[in-house]
Design a protein around this motif. Sequence first.
Motif, PDB file in Angstrom:
ATOM      1  N   ASP A 160      42.071  45.472  37.616  1.00 59.40           N
ATOM      2  CA  ASP A 160      41.206  44.532  38.327  1.00 59.40           C
ATOM      3  C   ASP A 160      40.298  45.286  39.291  1.00 59.40           C
ATOM      4  O   ASP A 160      40.739  46.051  40.136  1.00 59.40           O
ATOM      5  CB  ASP A 160      42.050  43.503  39.082  1.00 59.40           C
ATOM      6  N   GLU A 178      36.559  44.623  41.672  1.00 55.86           N
ATOM      7  CA  GLU A 178      35.639  43.601  42.140  1.00 55.86           C
ATOM      8  C   GLU A 178      34.331  43.622  41.361  1.00 55.86           C
ATOM      9  O   GLU A 178      33.634  42.625  41.273  1.00 55.86           O
ATOM     10  CB  GLU A 178      35.365  43.784  43.632  1.00 55.86           C
ATOM     11  N   HIS A 192      34.295  41.415  35.671  1.00 56.87           N
ATOM     12  CA  HIS A 192      34.655  40.018  35.456  1.00 56.87           C
ATOM     13  C   HIS A 192      35.467  39.950  34.176  1.00 56.87           C
ATOM     14  O   HIS A 192      35.002  40.324  33.119  1.00 56.87           O
ATOM     15  CB  HIS A 192      33.407  39.141  35.302  1.00 56.87           C
ATOM     16  N   LYS A 203      38.312  37.350  31.949  1.00 56.08           N
ATOM     17  CA  LYS A 203      38.861  36.012  31.811  1.00 56.08           C
ATOM     18  C   LYS A 203      40.168  36.097  31.024  1.00 56.08           C
ATOM     19  O   LYS A 203      40.209  36.631  29.927  1.00 56.08           O
ATOM     20  CB  LYS A 203      37.882  35.093  31.077  1.00 56.08           C
ATOM     21  N   TRP A 210      46.028  36.564  36.360  1.00 52.22           N
ATOM     22  CA  TRP A 210      45.270  35.487  37.019  1.00 52.22           C
ATOM     23  C   TRP A 210      45.456  35.472  38.537  1.00 52.22           C
ATOM     24  O   TRP A 210      44.688  34.837  39.243  1.00 52.22           O
ATOM     25  CB  TRP A 210      45.657  34.137  36.425  1.00 52.22           C
ATOM     26  N   PRO A 263      39.417  37.240  38.570  1.00 45.17           N
ATOM     27  CA  PRO A 263      38.766  35.937  38.375  1.00 45.17           C
ATOM     28  C   PRO A 263      39.049  35.378  36.982  1.00 45.17           C
ATOM     29  O   PRO A 263      38.857  36.056  35.977  1.00 45.17           O
ATOM     30  CB  PRO A 263      37.282  36.260  38.568  1.00 45.17           C
ATOM     31  N   THR A 264      39.522  34.130  36.949  1.00 39.72           N
ATOM     32  CA  THR A 264      40.064  33.565  35.718  1.00 39.72           C
ATOM     33  C   THR A 264      39.493  32.182  35.425  1.00 39.72           C
ATOM     34  O   THR A 264      39.442  31.323  36.299  1.00 39.72           O
ATOM     35  CB  THR A 264      41.597  33.463  35.824  1.00 39.72           C
ATOM     36  N   THR A 265      39.096  31.986  34.186  1.00 38.83           N
ATOM     37  CA  THR A 265      38.704  30.674  33.677  1.00 38.83           C
ATOM     38  C   THR A 265      39.753  30.212  32.677  1.00 38.83           C
ATOM     39  O   THR A 265      40.159  30.980  31.810  1.00 38.83           O
ATOM     40  CB  THR A 265      37.332  30.737  32.979  1.00 38.83           C
ATOM     41  N   MET A 282      43.551  33.533  41.494  1.00 41.03           N
ATOM     42  CA  MET A 282      42.105  33.604  41.348  1.00 41.03           C
ATOM     43  C   MET A 282      41.650  32.769  40.152  1.00 41.03           C
ATOM     44  O   MET A 282      40.741  33.123  39.409  1.00 41.03           O
ATOM     45  CB  MET A 282      41.636  35.053  41.217  1.00 41.03           C
ATOM     46  N   ASP A 293      39.545  30.407  39.269  1.00 40.40           N
ATOM     47  CA  ASP A 293      38.370  29.832  39.915  1.00 40.40           C
ATOM     48  C   ASP A 293      37.679  28.744  39.108  1.00 40.40           C
ATOM     49  O   ASP A 293      36.879  27.979  39.640  1.00 40.40           O
ATOM     50  CB  ASP A 293      37.364  30.932  40.274  1.00 40.40           C
ATOM     51  N   THR A 294      37.973  28.649  37.810  1.00 42.75           N
ATOM     52  CA  THR A 294      37.323  27.643  36.971  1.00 42.75           C
ATOM     53  C   THR A 294      38.324  27.076  35.974  1.00 42.75           C
ATOM     54  O   THR A 294      38.995  27.828  35.267  1.00 42.75           O
ATOM     55  CB  THR A 294      36.143  28.251  36.184  1.00 42.75           C
TER      56      THR A 294
END
Length: 243
Positions: free
Chosen positions: A91, A93, A96, A98, A172, A176-178, A207, A209-210
Amino acid sequence: MSKPTFVCIHGAWHSPACWDKVKAILETHGYECICPALPSTDSVPPKHDFTEDVEMIRSTVEKLAEAGNDVILVTHSYGGVPGGQALEDLDKESRHKKVLIIPSQNSPTGTRDGMAESMKTDFEAGVITVGPQDAKGLFYQDLPDETVAELARNLRPQSIGCWWSKTTYAAWRYIPTTYVVCTEDAPTTVMAAEYLVSTAQASEPNMVDTVIRRAVGHSPFFSQPEWTAGMLREAAGEKVEQS
């Protein structure tokens, strides 16, 4: 900035070919899309656990990252188990990714806990199979019967040891995770997905986020490839008009 690379991981009983339609659409929009095969599917002899799946996913992502690529990992169904495990310490920053939401856990070795009746277990052979008669209810709820019959012919045996593998890392929590809840999936699967989402979002750290809820069956890459590709492009930061 250059576009990220999608690494798409198939689920149990399937092959990388399940991503073909989505891959083609993403490539027309300028994305690289890599769809490796999980070693645990159609393996002779079957794998004892998910270790080789984890290693394959991790090495794929690492090579891309080391080459300077941003990576979005897309996992479907079982693919989220080794996919989430594979990203430990990856991970950043500036990237990205998923991933499917799977808590750190395992199923008791030697049991059928968590398996649907349509998942036929052969302990002696070390595999789980799904027959053509069960394919629609388990995978392809929103596809016509003739399409289901064609897809069912390509289903492959899955190493049973993967069901008893222990996950020790939940990506997750840190990446950042959808999560896509397929609301036309089997009712018990939808309930399980909603439970995973709510439990993850109620815990810390997380995280997630969606969360997207879509009226689609278990395999949107077959039944709604245009929408699936558009959703992934949105995850990559594009503005996409979706119906």
